[in-house]
Design a protein around this motif. Sequence first.
Motif, short mmCIF file in Angstrom:
data_model
loop_
_atom_site.label_atom_id
_atom_site.label_comp_id
_atom_site.label_asym_id
_atom_site.label_seq_id
_atom_site.Cartn_x
_atom_site.Cartn_y
_atom_site.Cartn_z
N UNK A 85 1.07 -11.75 -2.60
CA UNK A 85 1.22 -10.30 -2.43
C UNK A 85 -0.08 -9.62 -2.86
N UNK A 86 -0.67 -8.79 -2.00
CA UNK A 86 -1.91 -8.10 -2.36
C UNK A 86 -1.69 -7.13 -3.53
N UNK A 87 -2.72 -6.91 -4.32
CA UNK A 87 -2.59 -6.04 -5.51
C UNK A 87 -2.14 -4.62 -5.16
N UNK A 88 -2.52 -4.10 -4.02
CA UNK A 88 -2.18 -2.72 -3.69
C UNK A 88 -0.70 -2.55 -3.33
#
Length: 70
Positions: free
Chosen positions: A64-67
């Motif tokens: 999952x991307x940080x954003x």
Amino acid sequence: MPGPSAPEGAGSTPGTPETPEQRRRRLAAVFGETLPEQTSDDRDDREGPGSGEAAGDAWLRAQVPPHHGG
């Protein structure tokens, strides 16, 4: 004209049925081991003892991307 000879590991005389073990060995000699004894469905693929999270779920969370928050 003589018929084909019996393969090694077959019954001792023509027409004698081979045992399941003899059949398994003969097929393994010809085709090799096609399936593992234990598949991933049979194993308990957990991240850690008592974590309750499957390895696939942990991998998905790590992707999952940080954003997207966490």
